[in-house]
Design a protein around this motif. Sequence first.
Motif, short mmCIF file in Angstrom:
data_model
loop_
_atom_site.label_atom_id
_atom_site.label_comp_id
_atom_site.label_asym_id
_atom_site.label_seq_id
_atom_site.Cartn_x
_atom_site.Cartn_y
_atom_site.Cartn_z
N UNK A 120 0.84 -1.19 0.00
CA UNK A 120 0.00 0.00 0.00
C UNK A 120 0.88 1.24 0.00
N UNK A 121 0.81 2.00 -1.08
CA UNK A 121 1.64 3.20 -1.21
C UNK A 121 1.18 4.30 -0.27
N UNK A 122 -0.08 4.22 0.17
CA UNK A 122 -0.61 5.29 1.03
C UNK A 122 -1.50 4.68 2.11
N UNK A 123 -1.97 5.52 2.99
CA UNK A 123 -3.01 5.24 4.00
C UNK A 123 -2.60 4.28 5.12
N UNK A 124 -2.01 3.14 4.77
CA UNK A 124 -1.86 2.07 5.76
C UNK A 124 -0.53 2.21 6.52
N UNK A 125 -0.59 2.31 7.87
CA UNK A 125 0.63 2.51 8.66
C UNK A 125 1.60 1.32 8.57
N UNK A 126 2.83 1.59 8.96
CA UNK A 126 3.89 0.57 8.98
C UNK A 126 3.45 -0.64 9.80
N UNK A 127 2.86 -0.41 10.96
CA UNK A 127 2.37 -1.54 11.78
C UNK A 127 1.19 -1.07 12.63
N UNK A 128 0.20 -1.94 12.73
CA UNK A 128 -1.00 -1.68 13.53
C UNK A 128 -1.34 -2.97 14.27
N UNK A 129 -1.67 -2.87 15.54
CA UNK A 129 -2.10 -4.05 16.28
C UNK A 129 -3.63 -4.06 16.38
N UNK A 134 0.87 -5.11 8.82
CA UNK A 134 2.10 -4.38 8.48
C UNK A 134 2.07 -3.93 7.02
N UNK A 135 2.80 -2.85 6.75
CA UNK A 135 2.90 -2.33 5.38
C UNK A 135 4.31 -1.77 5.17
N UNK A 136 5.14 -2.52 4.45
CA UNK A 136 6.52 -2.08 4.19
C UNK A 136 6.58 -1.11 3.01
N UNK A 137 5.46 -0.87 2.35
CA UNK A 137 5.50 -0.30 1.00
C UNK A 137 4.95 1.13 0.89
N UNK A 138 4.84 1.82 2.04
CA UNK A 138 4.34 3.20 1.97
C UNK A 138 5.34 4.07 1.23
#
Length: 604
Positions: A416-425, A494-498
Amino acid sequence: MTPGLHPAPTRHAGLVEWVERIAALTRPDRVHWCDGSEAEKQAIIADLVSRGTLRALDPDKRPGSYHAASDPKDVARVESRTFICSRDEIDAGPTNNWADPQEMRGRLEGLFAGCMRGRTMYVVPFCMGPLGSDISALGVEITDSGYVAVSMGVMTRMGAAALEQLGETGTFVPAVHTLGAPLDEGQADVPWPCNDEKWIVHFPETREIWSYGSGYGGNALLGKKCYALRIASVMARDEGWLAEHMLILKLTSPTGAVKYVAAAFPSACGKTNLAMLEPSLEGWKAECVGDDIAWMRIGADGRLYAVNPEAGFFGVAPGTSRNTNRNAVETLSRDVIYTNTALTADGDVWWEGLSKSPPDGLTNWKGQPHDPASGEPAAHPNARFAVAAGQCPAIAPEWEDPKGVPIDAILFGGRRASAVPLVTEAFDWAHGVFMGSTVASEGTAAAENKVGELRRDPFAMLPFCGYNMGDYFAHWLSMAGRTDPAKLPRIFFVNWFRKGADGRFIWPGFGENARVLKWIFERLDDRAAALDTPVGRVPAPGALDVEGLGLSESDLATLLDVDPDVWTEEAAMIPAFYAQFGDRLPGALWDQHAALSARLEDAR
Ligand code: GTP
Ligand code: SPV
Ligand code: MN
């Protein structure tokens, strides 16, 4: 009996009868029961080399390794040609292609009649999961491709041991595969036989697989996505366990504490890389249990135990380098089958990312001289390696433990290039299931969909769930009732791709992902601080170890940012996605959506 039918090395009457029936239908010249021995592997490889399917690499550079170039029309899974033929269409659900099972059987009879003429039919018994494990299950693939037989030997516990496990009465999933390229008397073979028409068909009620026309990856190595995910997900629903598109990772902290993590990312979104992670953080150790699929069952102690049903890695080559995944590069030093990589002038393989610039004299995956000025890659973006998992220098000693490993955390993620944080619990299990059900990711080269376009890929299982995904969500929710919920793994996203405004990835990824794993590890021990946001818990300021990364304050803020306006738009897209499941969508997920919307409303 078909002429040349090898005496069957088994007294399993059902298996022998099925093999005879398929041979009578498909009319191969010979039948070979695979025993999984080294001598057999070498003999099949020699035959493939003589046909031009495989080319031996320079044994001084890559001992025991071979290169295959596929037909340019047979380079990835074909989701549009993949069918779940349940009795009732509703049981395949809105996200799968469905066809009437009777009609499909009729079509397959026609397609498979005489389809193996001029070829050898290999009978390939295999075990998914460690031999002797309660979580493991057996299959037998019939195939007219030597490349598939050899690859199944790498990817599964294949041959005599599996047959022995089956005994005289054991159950197995029957899987029939043909290239759909019979040879007439005297007709010369081509290096990569296949058919323009392709069918990848599953019968969930009878737990059978039929595959026609492709020789590539998940279309043809039927133990992998067809069995270990599509058919196994149905078995798991019926029997109360989970068959998931997940890597399994063992993490050891500097104090020697161990936790196991399973993570579901869509195809070509970083599972193999995370599974072989080399932590950038001093004192942390990561070891690999599996890189693609996890079978998980609740154990006697109430915890969720996972095994890797596979015995090898079928990984994406492009982008793999000493800098990004040294463990993979070392795993690949010998006894590898490469498909659709480029070839170097001195008998080795190459792909984009392996080194900064392509060496001179490359042959591209289509067999032509590589022209760097053309803008075309030398290796196909979905070029893959098949290699035994035991060769990985980071393989965990317990990777074949029949008990499996107890999972402490489950990660979902996507590109996800936008919106989604690096990590969320997630707040709790049901919220975690909600997160998994709404995964969206940008398309990759692993399937035929458009690269870069956003698509929903719940639990990274969209192409792999063998039944109605609404029921699958309900099955996941039901796990909380099968054990003490406190014993279930905690769930993270998780999102490594922001990406930043300039289009580059903000997070360095790869080995640095250990920093995110460290926060997760500490959360599990209630030692790391988190901040509640409408979408879940993110690292509190200072809680994520970014020391020495050189990340700017604003980049860090972007990585952890949850923008209520952006998320209100994200949340608004969910109902249209959920609606397709009608009354099969669990009410608890609509409740989760309403709760998210309410939290966002409060935050605005
Ligand atoms: P399948 O085998 O198709 O299921 O893919 P996979 O999920 O195993 O993906 P893999 O690990 O092979 O990675 C796919 C691509 O993502 C490669 O090009 C990697 O270089 C890239 N990638 C993996 N991890 C990261 C990361 O942390 N950051 C960035 N930017 N790219 C990554
Ligand atoms: C994937 O596409 O998720 C793969 C490759 O792992 S294949 O085996 O072709 O499914
Ligand atoms: Mn992979």
